[in-house]
Design a protein around this motif. Structure first.
Motif: not given
Length: 117
Positions: A111, A113-115
């Motif tokens: 997975r 998650r791009n922050r």
């Protein structure tokens, strides 16, 4: 999406221009893999690296691991591995450095998650 890890002998730190390598590596991996994502690369220096049972001590070593989402044929992965090896040869000294590359599928549990802002 491609996740790339480069493990290298710490003794190469002064001669392995990692920034120049990654500038060429990222577009190569994206183009050849057909990925629409963004490459993420980690470099890890190892203080001790040994190859085989050489009595002469440590040997400089670089291993590149390229993780891609599943679905690419083995032939593509093999070509990409060869091209990454050739690129390493361009960015490393010609003396006693052992290099290897593995292009593999990321597991189904992957997975992202791009922050980024």
């Amino acid at each position: 999406m491609p996740h790339i890890t480069v493990d290298y002998s710490a003794e190469l730190a002064g001669v392995f221009d990692r920034r120049a390598f990654v500038r060429e590596l990222h577009p190569m991996v994206l183009e050849e893999s057909g990925s629409a994502g963004v490459c993420k690369t980690f470099f890890r220096a190892a203080d001790d690296t040994y190859v085989g049972d050489r009595e002469t001590g440590q040997v400089a070593f670089v291993h590149v691991d390229v993780g891609l989402l599943p679905g690419r044929p083995d032939e593509l992965k093999g070509r990409l591995s060869g091209d990454v090896l050739a690129l390493l040869g361009k960015h490393l000294p010609e003396d006693d450095v052992v290099t290897s590359v593995e292009v593999r599928d990321l597991p189904g549990s992957y997975r992202l998650r791009n922050r980024r802002r």
